[in-house]
Design a protein around this motif. Structure first.
Motif, PDB file in Angstrom:
ATOM      1  N   ARG A 380       0.820  -1.217   0.000  1.00 20.99           N
ATOM      2  CA  ARG A 380       0.000   0.000   0.000  1.00 20.99           C
ATOM      3  C   ARG A 380       0.854   1.267   0.000  1.00 20.99           C
ATOM      4  NH1 ARG A 380      -4.054  -1.882   4.933  1.00 20.99           N
ATOM      5  NH2 ARG A 380      -4.856  -3.778   3.917  1.00 20.99           N
ATOM      6  N   LYS A 381       2.135   1.125   0.320  1.00 17.45           N
ATOM      7  CA  LYS A 381       3.006   2.300   0.391  1.00 17.45           C
ATOM      8  C   LYS A 381       3.584   2.693  -0.960  1.00 17.45           C
ATOM      9  CE  LYS A 381       4.241   1.470   5.210  1.00 17.45           C
ATOM     10  NZ  LYS A 381       5.300   1.446   6.235  1.00 17.45           N
ATOM     11  N   VAL A 382       3.494   1.812  -1.948  1.00 15.62           N
ATOM     12  CA  VAL A 382       4.038   2.115  -3.269  1.00 15.62           C
ATOM     13  C   VAL A 382       3.309   3.315  -3.862  1.00 15.62           C
ATOM     14  CG1 VAL A 382       4.390   1.235  -5.607  1.00 15.62           C
ATOM     15  CG2 VAL A 382       4.739  -0.274  -3.644  1.00 15.62           C
ATOM     16  N   GLY A 383       4.090   4.280  -4.349  1.00 16.44           N
ATOM     17  CA  GLY A 383       3.540   5.509  -4.912  1.00 16.44           C
ATOM     18  C   GLY A 383       3.423   6.643  -3.912  1.00 16.44           C
ATOM     19  N   LYS A 384       3.559   6.332  -2.619  1.00 15.24           N
ATOM     20  CA  LYS A 384       3.467   7.375  -1.598  1.00 15.24           C
ATOM     21  C   LYS A 384       4.809   8.093  -1.415  1.00 15.24           C
ATOM     22  CE  LYS A 384      -0.303   5.471   1.187  1.00 15.24           C
ATOM     23  NZ  LYS A 384      -0.742   5.105   2.557  1.00 15.24           N
ATOM     24  N   ARG A 385       4.742   9.288  -0.868  1.00 18.87           N
ATOM     25  CA  ARG A 385       5.947  10.051  -0.535  1.00 18.87           C
ATOM     26  C   ARG A 385       6.113   9.990   0.990  1.00 18.87           C
ATOM     27  NH1 ARG A 385       7.423  12.866  -5.046  1.00 18.87           N
ATOM     28  NH2 ARG A 385       8.839  14.226  -3.915  1.00 18.87           N
ATOM     29  N   LEU A 386       7.238   9.444   1.432  1.00 20.52           N
ATOM     30  CA  LEU A 386       7.475   9.233   2.852  1.00 20.52           C
ATOM     31  C   LEU A 386       8.756   9.926   3.285  1.00 20.52           C
ATOM     32  CD1 LEU A 386       6.792   5.372   3.032  1.00 20.52           C
ATOM     33  CD2 LEU A 386       5.157   7.226   3.456  1.00 20.52           C
ATOM     34  N   GLN A 387       8.738  10.442   4.512  1.00 24.47           N
ATOM     35  CA  GLN A 387       9.963  10.989   5.079  1.00 24.47           C
ATOM     36  C   GLN A 387      10.867   9.846   5.538  1.00 24.47           C
ATOM     37  OE1 GLN A 387       8.777  14.001   8.097  1.00 24.47           O
ATOM     38  NE2 GLN A 387       9.981  15.387   6.845  1.00 24.47           N
ATOM     39  N   VAL A 388      12.169  10.023   5.301  1.00 24.99           N
ATOM     40  CA  VAL A 388      13.157   9.005   5.656  1.00 24.99           C
ATOM     41  C   VAL A 388      14.313   9.667   6.391  1.00 24.99           C
ATOM     42  CG1 VAL A 388      14.846   7.332   4.761  1.00 24.99           C
ATOM     43  CG2 VAL A 388      12.580   7.534   3.687  1.00 24.99           C
ATOM     44  N   ILE A 389      14.722   9.094   7.526  1.00 20.24           N
ATOM     45  CA  ILE A 389      15.928   9.542   8.220  1.00 20.24           C
ATOM     46  C   ILE A 389      17.069   8.618   7.785  1.00 20.24           C
ATOM     47  CG2 ILE A 389      15.457   8.176  10.315  1.00 20.24           C
ATOM     48  CD1 ILE A 389      16.696  10.540  11.904  1.00 20.24           C
ATOM     49  N   ILE A 390      18.168   9.203   7.343  1.00 21.93           N
ATOM     50  CA  ILE A 390      19.275   8.434   6.776  1.00 21.93           C
ATOM     51  C   ILE A 390      20.172   7.889   7.883  1.00 21.93           C
ATOM     52  CG2 ILE A 390      21.283   8.509   5.234  1.00 21.93           C
ATOM     53  CD1 ILE A 390      18.549   8.765   3.819  1.00 21.93           C
ATOM     54  N   ASP A 391      20.466   6.588   7.821  1.00 21.25           N
ATOM     55  CA  ASP A 391      21.363   5.929   8.776  1.00 21.25           C
ATOM     56  C   ASP A 391      22.741   5.659   8.170  1.00 21.25           C
ATOM     57  OD1 ASP A 391      19.518   5.806  10.890  1.00 21.25           O
ATOM     58  OD2 ASP A 391      18.664   3.938  10.141  1.00 21.25           O
ATOM     59  N   GLU A 392      22.787   5.334   6.881  1.00 22.25           N
ATOM     60  CA  GLU A 392      24.052   5.058   6.204  1.00 22.25           C
ATOM     61  C   GLU A 392      24.133   5.887   4.937  1.00 22.25           C
ATOM     62  OE1 GLU A 392      25.000   0.954   5.578  1.00 22.25           O
ATOM     63  OE2 GLU A 392      24.127   0.339   7.507  1.00 22.25           O
ATOM     64  N   ALA A 393      25.278   6.539   4.722  1.00 19.21           N
ATOM     65  CA  ALA A 393      25.454   7.489   3.621  1.00 19.21           C
ATOM     66  C   ALA A 393      25.284   6.811   2.262  1.00 19.21           C
ATOM     67  CB  ALA A 393      26.831   8.136   3.721  1.00 19.21           C
TER      68      ALA A 393
END
Length: 448
Positions: A380-393
């Protein structure tokens, strides 16, 4: 000091931290104190003046891991101090390893530091400015665990945590908030609120007020969550026992004050198993609450843990659990095969033990069911815009995917967001990603 005399080398401590994030916070407190006194941390046991092993004693498998770590430290170094949950029963350690220097129980920070002093005296007087204001953290710089209480007042029949860590002892709200502020000033972007029973916070203090800045704040679950939500960083709630007042926190999630994420250890769904576990045993009411939570906050993610093979669990009970998983649509779920823990009340209930091969079969079936539920929800998340916090560069010209987490994912235990980006992404960055595909646990997409 004479002209050619070199200063004494700082003593070196090697540290092993086992178990849950609550134990990790205990380790951070000990390490912070030792660093303030001039001790250095060694990467390897062999090069250290002393080794500290912070143990876990919740399950027999965890005890075995702790004993293995103690044995390895003794073999590589010879000077070992043991602390943590297994320290509540020191004879279990000293009988196996009579050569350990000291054994202390959980939360006995002063005793650990005193034992280190005896093994390797500090090279000089402490200077508090040797450590950062927020203390020494064993997590990456961009997230931190915030422990709000110790101990537990619940009497779950499978658990010995109250015996190991004692009754509930909450920190005053102002103390918690001052620590949270320091962490935010130091660049922490995500706080993971932890305790043994987070939603019971403040009950032992009778929800007493304490002064934070120019205002009084009650030591109460909802009040504390509101205040943390004003820091402007991600706030994630873990280990939330499903008391009725938890419903009040859903509004904060809907408002975006705290992350729409609840970590609730439901443990099972069959009423007779829950009753034997001494857990809330009305599964229909729990399902209704979950539906009401999601109606108020559609983005809510639920994480939970379950126990399969509890004494007396029948095939019908287990099928009830699988059906409940389908209906509840728990986003993130893990399962443990029941292990009898010495001293746990469950040992004396007179219930029929579940054979190991049945436990194994039920665990596999649980994980297959949960994987199917998770895959359904992730699609259901495909196509959505989600915030992501980066853990690895990652990102940039090299095209390496950065690794991070959405608001639905806690570090170490949940899924990963794999992010493509034209610009380099560094740990702690928070970006918006469009989800292009998903599997049962992870999402993939591009920043922009």
């Amino acid at each position: 000091m004479q002209e050619n005399q070199k200063p004494a080398a700082a003593p070196r401590v090697s540290f092993v931290s086992l178990g849950c994030p609550k134990a990790l916070v205990d380790s951070e407190r000990i390490v912070t104190r030792l660093r303030a006194e001039g001790y250095e941390l060694a990467r390897h046991h062999a090069g250290a003046d002393v080794v500290v092993v912070n143990t876990c004693g919740f399950l027999d498998s965890a005890k075995a891991e702790s004993l293995e770590a103690i044995g390895a430290a003794l073999a590589e170094n010879g000077k070992v101090i043991v602390t943590g949950c297994m320290g509540a029963e020191p004879e279990a350690i000293t009988e196996r390893f009579p050569g350990v220097l000291a054994v202390t129980g959980p939360q006995q920070y002063e005793s650990v530091v005193e034992a280190v002093h005896r093994a390797a005296a500090p090279a000089h007087d402490p200077f508090v400015d040797l450590v950062p204001e927020q203390g020494v953290k064993l997590t990456p710089r961009h997230y931190a665990y915030l422990k709000i209480s110790e101990g537990c007042d619940n009497s779950c029949s499978f658990c010995i945590i109250p015996h190991l860590r004692g009754p509930l002892v909450s920190r005053p709200a102002a103390d918690v908030l001052r620590e949270a502020e320091k962490l935010a000033r130091a660049g922490v972007k995500e706080l993971l609120v932890i305790s043994q029973d987070t939603s019971a916070y403040g009950r032992d203090l009778r929800y007493a007020e304490s002064m934070f800045g120019d205002r009084a704040v009650r030591a109460r679950f909802l009040d504390l969550a509101k205040e943390l939500g004003e820091l402007g960083i991600w706030v994630r709630l873990h280990y939330v026992y499903p008391y009725p007042h938890v419903d009040e926190a859903i509004g904060l999630m809907a408002e975006g004050k705290v992350l729409p994420y609840l970590d609730i250890p439901f443990q099972h769904a069959a009423p007779n198993v829950l009753k034997a576990m001494k857990r809330p045993a009305n599964e229909e009411k729990t399902l209704a609450r979950i539906k009401s939570w999601r109606a108020a906050c559609p983005d809510l993610t639920l994480r939970s843990t379950f126990i399969v093979g509890f004494p007396g669990e029948t095939e019908e009970d287990f099928e009830t659990l699988l059906q409940w998983l389908d209906e509840a649509e728990i986003d993130r779920a893990g399962a443990f095969k029941y292990e009898p823990v010495a001293g746990a009340p469950a040992n004396d209930l007179g219930l029929t033990p579940v054979p190991d091969e049945v436990k194994e079969n039920r665990w596999k079936r649980f994980m297959e069911k949960q994987q199917a539920v998770s895959a359904r929800l992730m699609k259901r998340k495909v196509g959505k815009r989600l915030q992501v916090i980066i853990d690895e560069a990652g990102g940039g010209p090299a095209g390496v995917l950065a690794k991070g987490r959405t608001k639905a994912d806690a570090p170490e235990i949940d899924g990963t967001a794999f992010v493509a980006a034209r610009r380099p992404l560094r740990p702690g960055d928070i970006v918006t990603m469009k989800v292009e595909r998903a599997d049962a646990y992870d999402v993939y997409g591009a920043a922009g």
